[in-house]
Write an enzyme that holds these catalytic residues in place. Sequence first.
Site, PDB file in Angstrom:
ATOM      1  NE  ARG A 106      29.825  63.519  88.614  1.00  0.00           N
ATOM      2  CZ  ARG A 106      29.098  63.423  89.740  1.00  0.00           C
ATOM      3  NH1 ARG A 106      29.253  62.357  90.535  1.00  0.00           N
ATOM      4  NH2 ARG A 106      28.195  64.335  90.051  1.00  0.00           N
ATOM      5  CE  LYS A 128      41.044  62.686  68.138  1.00  0.00           C
ATOM      6  NZ  LYS A 128      41.189  63.316  66.794  1.00  0.00           N
ATOM      7  CD  GLU A 170      40.122  56.888  58.850  1.00  0.00           C
ATOM      8  OE1 GLU A 170      41.204  57.490  58.810  1.00  0.00           O
ATOM      9  OE2 GLU A 170      39.064  57.402  59.282  1.00  0.00           O
ATOM     10  CE  LYS A 207      43.606  56.370  66.476  1.00  0.00           C
ATOM     11  NZ  LYS A 207      42.180  56.452  66.105  1.00  0.00           N
ATOM     12  CD  GLU A 217      43.338  65.947  67.442  1.00  0.00           C
ATOM     13  OE1 GLU A 217      42.358  66.606  67.825  1.00  0.00           O
ATOM     14  OE2 GLU A 217      43.287  65.157  66.477  1.00  0.00           O
ATOM     15  NE  ARG A 221      44.347  60.844  68.781  1.00  0.00           N
ATOM     16  CZ  ARG A 221      43.638  60.067  69.614  1.00  0.00           C
ATOM     17  NH1 ARG A 221      43.864  60.098  70.915  1.00  0.00           N
ATOM     18  NH2 ARG A 221      42.707  59.250  69.146  1.00  0.00           N
ATOM     19  CG  ASN A 225      41.805  65.166  62.215  1.00  0.00           C
ATOM     20  OD1 ASN A 225      41.269  66.178  61.814  1.00  0.00           O
ATOM     21  ND2 ASN A 225      41.127  64.208  62.809  1.00  0.00           N
ATOM     22  CG  HIS A 228      39.961  63.080  59.327  1.00  0.00           C
ATOM     23  ND1 HIS A 228      40.941  62.291  58.751  1.00  0.00           N
ATOM     24  CD2 HIS A 228      39.091  62.217  59.899  1.00  0.00           C
ATOM     25  CE1 HIS A 228      40.671  61.011  58.974  1.00  0.00           C
ATOM     26  NE2 HIS A 228      39.561  60.936  59.658  1.00  0.00           N
ATOM     27  CG  HIS A 232      35.503  65.125  59.916  1.00  0.00           C
ATOM     28  ND1 HIS A 232      36.175  65.282  61.106  1.00  0.00           N
ATOM     29  CD2 HIS A 232      35.225  63.810  59.822  1.00  0.00           C
ATOM     30  CE1 HIS A 232      36.279  64.114  61.728  1.00  0.00           C
ATOM     31  NE2 HIS A 232      35.715  63.201  60.954  1.00  0.00           N
ATOM     32  CG  HIS A 248      34.849  58.475  58.558  1.00  0.00           C
ATOM     33  ND1 HIS A 248      34.828  59.811  58.876  1.00  0.00           N
ATOM     34  CD2 HIS A 248      36.095  58.037  58.896  1.00  0.00           C
ATOM     35  CE1 HIS A 248      36.000  60.165  59.405  1.00  0.00           C
ATOM     36  NE2 HIS A 248      36.787  59.115  59.421  1.00  0.00           N
TER      37      HIS A 248
HETATM   38  N1  LIG Z   1      37.322  57.296  67.387  1.00  0.00           N
HETATM   39  C1  LIG Z   1      38.152  57.258  66.347  1.00  0.00           C
HETATM   40  O1  LIG Z   1      39.393  57.351  66.486  1.00  0.00           O
HETATM   41  C2  LIG Z   1      37.576  57.081  64.969  1.00  0.00           C
HETATM   42  C3  LIG Z   1      38.444  56.788  63.914  1.00  0.00           C
HETATM   43  C4  LIG Z   1      37.892  56.651  62.624  1.00  0.00           C
HETATM   44  C5  LIG Z   1      36.521  56.760  62.430  1.00  0.00           C
HETATM   45  N2  LIG Z   1      35.720  57.010  63.502  1.00  0.00           N
HETATM   46  C6  LIG Z   1      34.252  57.079  63.332  1.00  0.00           C
HETATM   47  O2  LIG Z   1      33.815  55.781  62.957  1.00  0.00           O
HETATM   48  C7  LIG Z   1      32.582  55.905  62.242  1.00  0.00           C
HETATM   49  C8  LIG Z   1      32.620  55.008  61.027  1.00  0.00           C
HETATM   50  O3  LIG Z   1      32.819  53.690  61.495  1.00  0.00           O
HETATM   51  P1  LIG Z   1      32.526  52.422  60.534  1.00  0.00           P
HETATM   52  O4  LIG Z   1      33.080  52.700  59.197  1.00  0.00           O
HETATM   53  O5  LIG Z   1      32.958  51.242  61.253  1.00  0.00           O
HETATM   54  O6  LIG Z   1      30.942  52.500  60.348  1.00  0.00           O
HETATM   55  P2  LIG Z   1      29.737  51.819  61.141  1.00  0.00           P
HETATM   56  O7  LIG Z   1      30.026  51.678  62.584  1.00  0.00           O
HETATM   57  O8  LIG Z   1      28.533  52.596  60.731  1.00  0.00           O
HETATM   58  O9  LIG Z   1      29.638  50.340  60.485  1.00  0.00           O
HETATM   59  C9  LIG Z   1      29.432  50.250  59.105  1.00  0.00           C
HETATM   60  C10 LIG Z   1      28.265  49.304  58.761  1.00  0.00           C
HETATM   61  O10 LIG Z   1      28.749  47.952  58.827  1.00  0.00           O
HETATM   62  C11 LIG Z   1      27.895  47.165  59.666  1.00  0.00           C
HETATM   63  N3  LIG Z   1      28.770  46.155  60.266  1.00  0.00           N
HETATM   64  C12 LIG Z   1      29.655  46.326  61.269  1.00  0.00           C
HETATM   65  N4  LIG Z   1      30.395  45.211  61.437  1.00  0.00           N
HETATM   66  C13 LIG Z   1      29.954  44.305  60.523  1.00  0.00           C
HETATM   67  C14 LIG Z   1      30.334  42.992  60.176  1.00  0.00           C
HETATM   68  N5  LIG Z   1      31.341  42.384  60.785  1.00  0.00           N
HETATM   69  N6  LIG Z   1      29.635  42.362  59.184  1.00  0.00           N
HETATM   70  C15 LIG Z   1      28.629  42.995  58.537  1.00  0.00           C
HETATM   71  N7  LIG Z   1      28.232  44.244  58.796  1.00  0.00           N
HETATM   72  C16 LIG Z   1      28.898  44.894  59.776  1.00  0.00           C
HETATM   73  C17 LIG Z   1      27.278  48.143  60.618  1.00  0.00           C
HETATM   74  O11 LIG Z   1      26.081  47.649  61.145  1.00  0.00           O
HETATM   75  C18 LIG Z   1      27.069  49.345  59.706  1.00  0.00           C
HETATM   76  O12 LIG Z   1      25.876  49.162  58.948  1.00  0.00           O
HETATM   77  C19 LIG Z   1      32.404  57.383  61.902  1.00  0.00           C
HETATM   78  O13 LIG Z   1      31.430  57.955  62.742  1.00  0.00           O
HETATM   79  C20 LIG Z   1      33.776  57.977  62.209  1.00  0.00           C
HETATM   80  O14 LIG Z   1      33.668  59.326  62.627  1.00  0.00           O
HETATM   81  C21 LIG Z   1      36.207  57.172  64.767  1.00  0.00           C
HETATM   82  O1  LIG Z   2      42.373  59.221  66.329  1.00  0.00           O
HETATM   83  C1  LIG Z   2      42.560  60.341  65.786  1.00  0.00           C
HETATM   84  O2  LIG Z   2      43.164  61.282  66.327  1.00  0.00           O
HETATM   85  C2  LIG Z   2      42.022  60.578  64.434  1.00  0.00           C
HETATM   86  O3  LIG Z   2      42.038  61.703  63.938  1.00  0.00           O
HETATM   87  C3  LIG Z   2      41.456  59.399  63.706  1.00  0.00           C
HETATM   88  C4  LIG Z   2      40.430  59.775  62.632  1.00  0.00           C
HETATM   89  O4  LIG Z   2      40.528  58.802  61.587  1.00  0.00           O
HETATM   90  C5  LIG Z   2      38.987  59.709  63.148  1.00  0.00           C
HETATM   91  O5  LIG Z   2      38.077  59.927  62.095  1.00  0.00           O
HETATM   92  C6  LIG Z   2      38.691  60.658  64.315  1.00  0.00           C
HETATM   93  O6  LIG Z   2      37.438  60.374  64.857  1.00  0.00           O
HETATM   94  C7  LIG Z   2      38.638  62.095  63.834  1.00  0.00           C
HETATM   95  O7  LIG Z   2      38.847  62.873  64.950  1.00  0.00           O
HETATM   96  P1  LIG Z   2      38.174  64.329  65.122  1.00  0.00           P
HETATM   97  O8  LIG Z   2      38.891  64.857  66.327  1.00  0.00           O
HETATM   98  O9  LIG Z   2      38.466  65.089  63.838  1.00  0.00           O
HETATM   99  O10 LIG Z   2      36.704  64.133  65.313  1.00  0.00           O
HETATM  100 ZN   LIG Z   3      38.722  59.071  60.253  1.00  0.00          ZN
END
Ligand SMILES: NC(=O)c1ccc[n+]([C@@H]2O[C@H](COP(=O)([O-])OP(=O)(O)OC[C@H]3O[C@@H](n4cnc5c(N)ncnc54)[C@H](O)[C@@H]3O)[C@@H](O)[C@H]2O)c1
Ligand SMILES: O=C(O)C(=O)C[C@@H](O)[C@H](O)[C@H](O)COP(=O)(O)O
Ligand SMILES: [Zn+2]
Length: 345
Positions: A106, A128, A170, A207, A217, A221, A225, A228, A232, A248
Amino acid sequence: MTETIHIGNNALQELTILLQNRAFHKVAVLVDEHTLAHCYPQLKQHLPAHELIQIKSGEEHKTLQTCETIWQRMTEMHLDRWSVLVNLGGGVIGDMGGFCAALFKRGIYFVQVPTTLLAQVDASVGGKTGVDFHGLKNHIGVYQEPQAVFIHPTFLETLPQRQLKSGYAEIIKHWLIADGEKFEEQRHIGIMTDDWEELIRHSVAIKSKVVEADPLEGGLRKILNFGHTIGHAVETYLMGQPGREILHGEAIAVGMVCEAFLSVKKELLSEEDLGKIEVFLETIYEKVVLKPEDVEKIAVLALQDKKNSGFAINCTLLRGIGHAVYNQPITLHDIEESLRYYELL
Ligand SMILES: NC(=O)c1ccc[n+]([C@@H]2O[C@H](COP(=O)([O-])OP(=O)(O)OC[C@H]3O[C@@H](n4cnc5c(N)ncnc54)[C@H](O)[C@@H]3O)[C@@H](O)[C@H]2O)c1
Ligand SMILES: O=C(O)C(=O)C[C@@H](O)[C@H](O)[C@H](O)COP(=O)(O)O
Ligand SMILES: [Zn+2]
């Protein structure tokens, strides 16, 4: 609660201080094969005794199945509720690691150590967390802010160019929704910048301010998006087409063009500003090839977007460059029209 965010090449020292002060019972580090090779050697010098959990990299592994593997390793390590998971990776590691920590027993503590540009400017901030579900983006998840975020720009030195560009989308999104002057200044510089730290700080500030105002959100917030709703849908659709997958940020670049087009259609944005956005994005991102038969299949995926109210699609649009408006109703026809517009560019 707003997480503490450390940015700069002393961030890892700050992590050491946090771990010393909090004296967590156990420390586990979540990595993928690339962050193990490129980032872990530097990180481990800043950690007390710890154990590693390694998963395969890539969006296709951002699943409940991978979470089961992570939870099994956490169980074998006997992590208790006063343990901490250190997420060393991009958004996939951060989203999935945060989700696993939030649900394990939990909830145990976690910290984000983002290693991609996308994670440093966006994914590691705001709480998120979650995984994809049958390809639907972040369909299963929770809001849970980390104890802290440690952004070490030096990690970007080993990041492939395509990944750097993905994260840059982004950053552009942040300018389009909240800082038109920055967009105007940077669109003439492009991705050739070498001062990532300044751009990281600027994006994180945008952000963080939005998340602090609306952490769950409920409304505002949703501006984070922008791009997206359609982005998405494109990302999900192509994820299911072997060989057509895109990153992405690449999908969000498509979504930003489409949602900027709809901003013009809804008489919010000028044709001139749409042109500026298109030209800037076209200089950075390769055109994503969409076929006519893709359009309707992509559009229906937007019906699952989390900003929606029932079957009513709530989109974030631009009232101008630097000014986003949320809960703007759009139809499947609007989405199809925008995708055809993109296709013909
Ligand atoms: N939670 C949020 O607010 C939020 C915001 C934006 C995106 N996202 C999510 O994030 C994901 C995309 O993240 P990403 O673009 O970081 O992709 P990712 O985590 O897949 O990393 C991209 C690639 O780069 C490699 N890598 C990572 N760091 C490295 C480094 N320093 N040197 C060399 N290689 C490296 C990884 O192994 C991978 O192959 C998506 O699933 C998206 O939905 C979440
Ligand atoms: O942090 C947020 O809020 C965002 O929307 C950031 C986005 O860049 C990111 O891809 C987020 O994961 C998308 O949110 P979701 O709620 O559409 O899954
Ligand atoms: Zn995003």
